[in-house]
Design a protein around this motif. Structure first.
Motif, mmCIF file in Angstrom:
data_model
loop_
_atom_site.group_PDB
_atom_site.id
_atom_site.type_symbol
_atom_site.label_atom_id
_atom_site.label_comp_id
_atom_site.label_asym_id
_atom_site.label_seq_id
_atom_site.Cartn_x
_atom_site.Cartn_y
_atom_site.Cartn_z
ATOM 1 N N ARG A 1 -0.184 5.238 -4.431
ATOM 2 C CA ARG A 1 -1.039 6.347 -3.553
ATOM 3 C C ARG A 1 -2.609 6.327 -4.216
ATOM 4 N N HIS A 2 -3.377 6.580 -3.371
ATOM 5 C CA HIS A 2 -4.811 6.616 -3.710
ATOM 6 C C HIS A 2 -5.663 7.859 -3.024
ATOM 7 N N HIS A 3 -5.928 8.657 -3.912
ATOM 8 C CA HIS A 3 -6.674 9.905 -3.366
ATOM 9 C C HIS A 3 -8.111 9.803 -2.735
ATOM 10 N N TYR A 4 -8.394 10.389 -1.895
ATOM 11 C CA TYR A 4 -9.792 10.274 -1.237
ATOM 12 C C TYR A 4 -10.373 11.759 -1.069
ATOM 13 N N GLY A 5 -11.640 11.532 -1.204
ATOM 14 C CA GLY A 5 -12.390 12.970 -0.747
ATOM 15 C C GLY A 5 -12.533 12.613 0.789
ATOM 16 N N ALA A 6 -13.213 11.488 1.167
ATOM 17 C CA ALA A 6 -13.508 11.229 2.513
ATOM 18 C C ALA A 6 -13.059 9.736 2.712
ATOM 19 N N LEU A 7 -12.681 9.543 3.953
ATOM 20 C CA LEU A 7 -12.078 8.176 4.383
ATOM 21 C C LEU A 7 -12.789 7.421 5.307
ATOM 22 N N LEU A 8 -13.105 6.054 5.143
ATOM 23 C CA LEU A 8 -13.425 5.482 6.407
ATOM 24 C C LEU A 8 -12.540 4.295 6.730
ATOM 25 N N LEU A 9 -12.190 4.294 7.931
ATOM 26 C CA LEU A 9 -11.329 3.254 8.375
ATOM 27 C C LEU A 9 -12.258 2.094 9.087
ATOM 28 N N ALA A 10 -12.094 0.857 8.440
ATOM 29 C CA ALA A 10 -12.924 -0.057 8.848
ATOM 30 C C ALA A 10 -11.889 -1.403 8.921
ATOM 31 N N THR A 11 -10.867 -1.464 9.549
ATOM 32 C CA THR A 11 -9.775 -2.397 9.391
ATOM 33 C C THR A 11 -10.076 -3.585 10.617
ATOM 34 N N GLY A 12 -11.066 -3.472 11.315
ATOM 35 C CA GLY A 12 -11.437 -4.660 12.303
ATOM 36 C C GLY A 12 -10.434 -4.764 13.364
ATOM 37 N N ASP B 1 -2.296 9.648 4.608
ATOM 38 C CA ASP B 1 -1.728 11.103 4.863
ATOM 39 C C ASP B 1 -2.914 12.315 4.691
ATOM 40 N N PRO B 2 -3.391 12.803 5.997
ATOM 41 C CA PRO B 2 -4.528 13.528 6.090
ATOM 42 C C PRO B 2 -4.337 14.716 5.384
ATOM 43 N N LYS B 3 -2.991 15.146 5.030
ATOM 44 C CA LYS B 3 -2.676 16.544 4.469
ATOM 45 C C LYS B 3 -3.135 16.513 3.094
ATOM 46 N N THR B 4 -2.632 15.544 2.457
ATOM 47 C CA THR B 4 -2.854 15.351 1.065
ATOM 48 C C THR B 4 -4.077 14.631 0.711
ATOM 49 N N CYS B 5 -4.697 13.865 1.704
ATOM 50 C CA CYS B 5 -5.868 13.088 1.451
ATOM 51 C C CYS B 5 -5.538 11.876 0.595
ATOM 52 N N GLU B 6 -4.437 11.153 0.954
ATOM 53 C CA GLU B 6 -4.095 10.124 0.523
ATOM 54 C C GLU B 6 -3.804 8.851 1.147
ATOM 55 N N VAL B 7 -4.351 7.518 0.663
ATOM 56 C CA VAL B 7 -3.843 6.437 1.287
ATOM 57 C C VAL B 7 -2.651 5.952 0.611
ATOM 58 N N ARG B 8 -1.549 5.518 1.106
ATOM 59 C CA ARG B 8 -0.283 4.644 0.616
ATOM 60 C C ARG B 8 -0.482 3.271 0.833
ATOM 61 N N LEU B 9 -0.481 2.532 -0.402
ATOM 62 C CA LEU B 9 -0.709 0.977 -0.410
ATOM 63 C C LEU B 9 0.663 0.386 -0.112
ATOM 64 N N ALA B 10 0.466 -0.792 0.154
ATOM 65 C CA ALA B 10 1.812 -1.531 0.639
ATOM 66 C C ALA B 10 2.674 -1.714 -0.619
ATOM 67 N N ASP B 11 2.181 -1.671 -2.004
ATOM 68 C CA ASP B 11 2.962 -1.664 -3.070
ATOM 69 C C ASP B 11 3.708 -0.280 -3.283
ATOM 70 N N GLY B 12 3.550 0.887 -2.612
ATOM 71 C CA GLY B 12 3.980 2.126 -2.658
ATOM 72 C C GLY B 12 3.161 3.214 -3.391
#
Ligand SMILES: Cc1cc2nc3c(=O)[nH]c(=O)nc-3n(C[C@H](O)[C@H](O)[C@H](O)COP(=O)(O)OP(=O)(O)OC[C@H]3O[C@@H](n4cnc5c(N)ncnc54)[C@H](O)[C@@H]3O)c2cc1C
Ligand code: FES
Length: 512
Positions: free
Chosen positions: A224-235, A211-222
């Protein structure tokens, strides 16, 4: 083996070598106290540095000196002669440096110097408060390490869907699968490394949304993890073959360490394997399974293996090398169905198979980016600095499509070294450096006793120039388009490969 045989080659630099023997721009291999040392005369100064690459122990004396660096002949790592730092992946660790003294026309190598401090530099003040990396592969791992090397003090979290620590993925189809690489070669780092560098490695953790608005990554277990900056490296993930029998348990794909282990287990109890696809991975698998003594058949729609990437001449050679090693090709056809012990081809032919390996290409894992509203077009679009269309979110590795300065086109490349170097550049840029990703792509492949090295990127070409002899397996193949050199493939000519890399770098620099 006698002690004589294990002693490094060349003069003992502690006893000195005449200055006249080390011309400007050259290097000599020697030793100090039993350690192999490279003495180099570059940029008007003298340097003594470890002679073995920290990636796979490549012989740096057979590489190339360029400015105040030395480049490895095997997979093009680059080290600073001044500090020993691994400036370019795939090497991640620095080399040892020694103090050099010149007296009365003789050069002496003295004591070891302190290793280049880590963190070696001060982080740019503009660094975000925390950084989250999604993906624990080549790009993700290289980025996390670079953040710490740059002195970034904030929290670094790496989320990886894989249960295993970051590992040497290219080896999974080569020595590891062939049974000639021990288990301990495969992880890139020890668990202690991540603890020491305060890199929080969350394995078996799949990100389900961003969620780029709240700067959060939602994990599969539900959670949430906040980030200051995010790198996508999912291959990328293997393209699946949707034909009858495609879900049978003996149909294998190869992307992860678990996949490779499953293949090894299958190979241990088998006599015959069928490989679908004459791509790099398919062909490396074929070679490794032959090394295990299995009967191997390769099925692919093209007329020659790898023709669409390397051209017909190299394709013919690749086929010949495999056939010399007992691989049987079924080209110009595809599988129609699988059953428990057979592959039925479109041609009607049936091949016995104890198990099947499908290697028909990969697809970039772009679902997270799409869901987050990031511009995606056959990959995650990034600018020259590897930032996506949403500021603060970066992408690197197999998913990233970036502007290639040489051709002016946006390209996406699936190479180990490119992914690591992109991870490193993205990390620096997340800290406020504005560094273009301009590295010349490089990949290698090992099939039986044939090693191919390829620099540059030629999606298409109108002329192929061959210097040397493909038959003798000693040549340089250059791919041209519209009068422009785009890529160079070499066999048994590592220095030519490095020279081509430097030439392409100069061409890119001239474009800027
Ligand atoms: C068998 C094999 C052999 C190869 N050999 C060579 C070679 O010889 N030379 C060469 O140049 N290249 C080779 N490659 C290609 C090279 O390995 C890739 O280009 C490289 O690994 C890409 O790095 P990456 O970081 O983009 O992706 P990867 O290394 O694939 O890492 C992606 C990571 O993202 C994680 N992930 C994905 N989705 C999620 C999610 N939603 N949440 C959390 N984590 C997620 C995955 O678990 C993985 O850890 C080979 C590839 C394979 C499979
Ligand atoms: S051995 Fe030097 S880059 Fe691989």
């Amino acid at each position: 083996m006698s002690e004589e045989n294990t002693k490094p080659a060349g003069p003992d630099f502690a006893e000195g070598v005449p200055t006249a023997e080390l011309a400007a721009g050259t290097m000599i291999l020697g030793q100090v106290a039993g350690e192999a040392v490279l003495l180099a005369h570059a940029g008007g100064a003298l340097f003594a540095i470890g002679a073995e690459c920290t990636h796979y122990h490549g012989p740096l004396a057979e590489g190339v000196l360029f400015a105040d660096t030395v480049r490895c002949p095997w997979h093009h790592a680059c080290f600073s002669l001044r500090t020993g730092e691994a400036l370019r992946a795939p090497a991640l660790n620095p080399l040892t440096c020694w103090r050099v003294e010149q007296r009365d026309g003789t050069i002496y190598v003295r004591e070891k110097l302190e290793p280049a401090g880590q963190p070696a530099r001060t982080a740019a003040p503009a660094g975000p408060e925390s950084i989250v990396i999604i993906g624990g592969g080549a790009a993700g791992n290289a980025a996390a390490e670079m953040l710490r090397r740059e002195g970034y003090p904030g929290s670094v979290t790496m989320l990886s869907a894989d249960d295993a620590r970051p590992y040497d993925r290219p080896n999974l189809s080569k020595d590891y699968l062939a049974g000639t690489a021990p288990e301990e070669w495969i992880p890139l780092r020890s668990p202690e490394f991540y603890a020491q560098h305060a890199i929080e490695l969350k394995l078996g953790t799949r990100a389900a949304g961003v969620d780029p608005k709240t700067c959060e990554v939602r994990l599969a277990d539900g959670s949430r993890h906040h980030y200051g900056a995010l790198l996508l490296a999912t291959g990328a993930g293997p393209v699946r073959l949707d034909i009858p029998g495609g879900n049978l348990p003996h149909i294998h794909y190869l992307r992860t360490l678990a996949d490779s282990k499953a293949l090894i287990a299958a190979a241990t109890a088998a006599r015959r394997a069928v490989v679908i696809g004459a791509s790099f991975i398919g062909l490396e698998v074929a070679a490794s399974l032959r090394a295990r003594g299995l009967e191997v058949h390769v099925v692919a729609p093209e007329a020659r293996p790898m023709e669409n990437v390397l051209g017909r001449e190299v394709g013919d050679l690749v086929r010949q090398v495999h056939e010399e090693h007992g691989v049987v090709f079924h080209l110009g056809t595809t599988p129609a169905s699988f059953d428990r012990s057979r592959v039925t081809l479109q041609s009607g032919e049936q091949l016995e198979a104890d198990f099947v390996v499908v290697g028909i290409g990969v697809r970039p894992e772009t679902a997270l980016a799409e869901q987050a509203g990031i511009a995606v077009d056959r990959g995650v679009g990034v600018d020259p600095y590897l930032e996506t269309s949403i500021p603060g979110i970066w992408a690197a590795g197999d998913i990233a499509r970036w502007p290639d300065r040489l051709t002016g086109e946006k390209i996406r490349i699936e190479h180990w070294v490119v992914a690591e170097r992109q991870g490193q550049v993205a990390a620096r840029n997340m800290l406020g450096t504005r560094e273009r990703f301009d590295a010349v792509p490089f990949f290698w492949t090992q099939q039986h006793d044939l090693q191919l090295c390829y620099v540059g990127h030629a999606a298409k070409w109108d002329r192929v120039e061959i210097d040397g002899s493909l038959a003798a397996r000693d040549c340089t193949v250059t791919y041209w388009h519209s009068g422009r050199k785009l890529a160079v493939l070499t066999i048994a000519r590592d220095r030519d490969s490095l020279a081509a890399e430097i030439e392409l770098e100069r061409m890119i620099a001239a474009e800027s």
